[in-house]
Design a protein around this motif. Sequence first.
Motif, PDB file in Angstrom:
ATOM      1  N   ARG A 113       0.818  -1.200   0.000  1.00  0.00           N
ATOM      2  CA  ARG A 113       0.000   0.000   0.000  1.00  0.00           C
ATOM      3  C   ARG A 113       0.853   1.251   0.000  1.00  0.00           C
ATOM      4  N   ILE A 114       0.198   2.383  -0.101  1.00  0.00           N
ATOM      5  CA  ILE A 114       0.819   3.686   0.102  1.00  0.00           C
ATOM      6  C   ILE A 114       0.401   4.191   1.479  1.00  0.00           C
ATOM      7  N   VAL A 115       1.320   4.807   2.212  1.00  0.00           N
ATOM      8  CA  VAL A 115       0.982   5.350   3.530  1.00  0.00           C
ATOM      9  C   VAL A 115       0.010   6.514   3.348  1.00  0.00           C
ATOM     10  N   PRO A 116      -1.208   6.434   3.919  1.00  0.00           N
ATOM     11  CA  PRO A 116      -2.198   7.501   3.739  1.00  0.00           C
ATOM     12  C   PRO A 116      -1.794   8.794   4.439  1.00  0.00           C
ATOM     13  N   LEU A 117      -2.423   9.882   4.015  1.00  0.00           N
ATOM     14  CA  LEU A 117      -2.119  11.193   4.582  1.00  0.00           C
ATOM     15  C   LEU A 117      -2.392  11.246   6.078  1.00  0.00           C
TER      16      LEU A 117
ATOM     17  N   ASN B 121     -18.978 -18.536  12.173  1.00  0.00           N
ATOM     18  CA  ASN B 121     -19.338 -19.840  12.742  1.00  0.00           C
ATOM     19  C   ASN B 121     -18.718 -20.082  14.108  1.00  0.00           C
ATOM     20  N   GLY B 122     -18.030 -19.063  14.660  1.00  0.00           N
ATOM     21  CA  GLY B 122     -17.653 -19.157  16.071  1.00  0.00           C
ATOM     22  C   GLY B 122     -16.196 -19.335  16.404  1.00  0.00           C
ATOM     23  N   GLY B 123     -15.296 -19.248  15.440  1.00  0.00           N
ATOM     24  CA  GLY B 123     -13.880 -19.400  15.734  1.00  0.00           C
ATOM     25  C   GLY B 123     -13.078 -18.223  15.248  1.00  0.00           C
ATOM     26  N   SER B 124     -12.038 -17.826  16.000  1.00  0.00           N
ATOM     27  CA  SER B 124     -11.190 -16.727  15.571  1.00  0.00           C
ATOM     28  C   SER B 124      -9.916 -16.734  16.398  1.00  0.00           C
ATOM     29  N   TYR B 125      -9.009 -15.805  16.096  1.00  0.00           N
ATOM     30  CA  TYR B 125      -7.777 -15.631  16.854  1.00  0.00           C
ATOM     31  C   TYR B 125      -7.799 -14.284  17.566  1.00  0.00           C
ATOM     32  N   PHE B 126      -7.404 -14.291  18.837  1.00  0.00           N
ATOM     33  CA  PHE B 126      -7.249 -13.077  19.614  1.00  0.00           C
ATOM     34  C   PHE B 126      -5.772 -12.823  19.850  1.00  0.00           C
ATOM     35  N   THR B 127      -5.348 -11.565  19.761  1.00  0.00           N
ATOM     36  CA  THR B 127      -3.958 -11.221  20.035  1.00  0.00           C
ATOM     37  C   THR B 127      -3.680 -11.289  21.535  1.00  0.00           C
ATOM     38  N   ALA B 128      -2.618 -11.995  21.906  1.00  0.00           N
ATOM     39  CA  ALA B 128      -2.240 -12.119  23.320  1.00  0.00           C
ATOM     40  C   ALA B 128      -1.042 -11.245  23.659  1.00  0.00           C
ATOM     41  N   GLU B 129      -0.145 -11.026  22.679  1.00  0.00           N
ATOM     42  CA  GLU B 129       1.070 -10.267  22.971  1.00  0.00           C
ATOM     43  C   GLU B 129       1.602  -9.666  21.673  1.00  0.00           C
ATOM     44  N   THR B 130       2.140  -8.446  21.766  1.00  0.00           N
ATOM     45  CA  THR B 130       2.673  -7.745  20.597  1.00  0.00           C
ATOM     46  C   THR B 130       3.965  -7.040  20.973  1.00  0.00           C
ATOM     47  N   HIS B 131       4.933  -7.100  20.074  1.00  0.00           N
ATOM     48  CA  HIS B 131       6.174  -6.347  20.269  1.00  0.00           C
ATOM     49  C   HIS B 131       6.548  -5.723  18.923  1.00  0.00           C
ATOM     50  N   ILE B 132       6.532  -4.394  18.864  1.00  0.00           N
ATOM     51  CA  ILE B 132       6.860  -3.677  17.625  1.00  0.00           C
ATOM     52  C   ILE B 132       8.175  -2.936  17.809  1.00  0.00           C
ATOM     53  N   ARG B 133       9.044  -3.059  16.826  1.00  0.00           N
ATOM     54  CA  ARG B 133      10.306  -2.304  16.825  1.00  0.00           C
ATOM     55  C   ARG B 133      10.259  -1.310  15.665  1.00  0.00           C
ATOM     56  N   HIS B 134      10.569  -0.062  15.959  1.00  0.00           N
ATOM     57  CA  HIS B 134      10.580   0.994  14.946  1.00  0.00           C
ATOM     58  C   HIS B 134      12.026   1.190  14.494  1.00  0.00           C
ATOM     59  N   ILE B 135      12.314   0.784  13.260  1.00  0.00           N
ATOM     60  CA  ILE B 135      13.686   0.761  12.756  1.00  0.00           C
ATOM     61  C   ILE B 135      14.044   2.046  12.018  1.00  0.00           C
ATOM     62  N   ASP B 136      13.143   2.516  11.166  1.00  0.00           N
ATOM     63  CA  ASP B 136      13.428   3.687  10.333  1.00  0.00           C
ATOM     64  C   ASP B 136      12.144   4.477  10.120  1.00  0.00           C
ATOM     65  N   GLU B 137      12.269   5.695   9.636  1.00  0.00           N
ATOM     66  CA  GLU B 137      11.104   6.557   9.454  1.00  0.00           C
ATOM     67  C   GLU B 137      10.267   6.120   8.253  1.00  0.00           C
ATOM     68  N   CYS B 138       8.967   6.419   8.349  1.00  0.00           N
ATOM     69  CA  CYS B 138       8.029   6.108   7.282  1.00  0.00           C
ATOM     70  C   CYS B 138       7.128   7.324   7.092  1.00  0.00           C
ATOM     71  N   HIS B 139       6.982   7.777   5.839  1.00  0.00           N
ATOM     72  CA  HIS B 139       6.298   9.039   5.577  1.00  0.00           C
ATOM     73  C   HIS B 139       5.066   8.838   4.697  1.00  0.00           C
ATOM     74  N   ALA B 140       4.127   9.768   4.807  1.00  0.00           N
ATOM     75  CA  ALA B 140       2.921   9.741   3.975  1.00  0.00           C
ATOM     76  C   ALA B 140       3.299   9.755   2.500  1.00  0.00           C
ATOM     77  N   GLY B 141       2.565   8.979   1.731  1.00  0.00           N
ATOM     78  CA  GLY B 141       2.801   8.916   0.298  1.00  0.00           C
ATOM     79  C   GLY B 141       3.851   7.906  -0.118  1.00  0.00           C
ATOM     80  N   HIS B 142       4.545   7.294   0.859  1.00  0.00           N
ATOM     81  CA  HIS B 142       5.588   6.331   0.519  1.00  0.00           C
ATOM     82  C   HIS B 142       4.996   4.923   0.411  1.00  0.00           C
ATOM     83  N   PRO B 143       5.498   4.109  -0.517  1.00  0.00           N
ATOM     84  CA  PRO B 143       4.995   2.741  -0.654  1.00  0.00           C
ATOM     85  C   PRO B 143       5.578   1.829   0.428  1.00  0.00           C
ATOM     86  N   ILE B 144       4.751   1.009   1.016  1.00  0.00           N
ATOM     87  CA  ILE B 144       5.231   0.032   2.000  1.00  0.00           C
ATOM     88  C   ILE B 144       4.674  -1.345   1.666  1.00  0.00           C
TER      89      ILE B 144
END
Length: 491
Positions: A347-351, A389-412
């Motif tokens: 996608r492209i990063v939205p405004l 029909n009654g089944g799904s996944y719930f998030t139990a734990e998340t760890h995000i690392r921010h490595i570099d900058e990301c700007h609006a309009g850039h493709p990711i």
Amino acid sequence: MTKTAAIIGGGVIGGGWAARFLLNGWDVRVFDPDPEAERKISEVLDNARRSLPGLGNVALPAEGGLSFHATIEEAVAGASWVQESVPERLELKQRVYGELAQHVAAEAVIGSSTSGFKPSELQEGCSNAGQIVVAHPFNPVYLMPLAELVTTGENSAATIAQAKEVISAIGMYPLHLKKEIDAHVADRFLEAVWREALWLVKDGIATTEEIDNAIRYGFGIRWAQMGLFDTYRVAGGEAGMKHFMAQFGPCLTSPWTKLMDVPEFTDELVDLIAGQSDAQSGHMSIREMERIRDDNLVGMMRALGANDWGAGALQNSHDKSLEASAGLVDSIDEIADLNQPVLTQSRIVPLDWTDYNGHMTESRYLDAFAQSTDRLMIMIGCDAEYIANGGSYFTAETHIRHIDECHAGHPIQVKTRVIMGAGKKMHLWHEMYEGERLLATGEHMLLHVDLATRRSAPPAPHIEANLVKLAEAHATLTAPDGLGRAIGAPR
């Protein structure tokens, strides 16, 4: 024929058409005798490139090629769609169609951006009348999805179908009118509101700014998401439209409107309205106002998309049509190489994803990774039907690392690895890239849940089998840097 569009007339509307086609992967060939046409279209394109790609949730195809030509003959060479956007003078338009008849391929569609002329008037005396249709857009063409498609008996069913297909393929909605009429449908509404507004200003009832406020703070918001009749149906309460009509129908005979009368269009009236308008927004340049307009339109349509409603639903449908070309799939059976991380977002990063520091706000990293998790869930069979029909996944734990900058309009792009898939657990590793540059990583542990009990439970056998298949394939890869790393651990 190839995806080539010819734009005849490169003003505000022609430039908008050029941007809409170009950013949806079409080659665009422009003819406009104005020596400033290339500059003007380039400026429109700058705004379109800034806003349109961030409207959707799937990357648009690679941008087509743009070229400018000295003659109509050169511009229409190889074009399967020709969009005429010359000034609203019938004799000029018919003169253009006469030249187009000599050079446009017989299987091409010629669309006119006219806001007022009927297609029969445009077709009159033309040897290629069957190719000519009205395809009336709204400004900015690169964001507004409506195109009024007006045809006559001269147009074959195949031509009409082709016109609808092309308009839909560039993310627009072809509103095909059953009959032709002056000014089509939407502009007749606008003309009615415009006439009433002129009287209100002339009679000193309200200023241009107050009238704009009445629209943007009132019914304009309702109309943007529900239109006219659905809005009034809701206004009728539980009794619906019939109650509304019974309650407000008698008002039609009240002297509320001057629509049958028009104020004299004098220099004094023009000066009055122009002066109020300058006082209202003259402190901003047109380009500034365009960017504010574009930001607002993208924000509203993206909000509508979250509810799969109105123009947002149309954009969602267009996104779906782009997924295959962007490399996104809905099933692990469609993955070209199971031994590589799976593409789960392009996608492209939205405004509206950027913060006061000018780069992507941290909540949007989680949003992006969550969308990638949702995509992987669809691939393994945990789709809307499975969840219903009654089944799904719930998030139990998340760890995000921010490595570099990301700007609006850039493709990711986000590429995902399954670290563990057996049993109730789904352990995922996401990597976000701009090209080859790593922007962020997200490590997520999810548990399969029985939605009836809201407790962890084994997934369906086919879900677990698909997860295990991916986990085993990805286990052959080198363990990603940062996997299992605690917050604050050195990189």
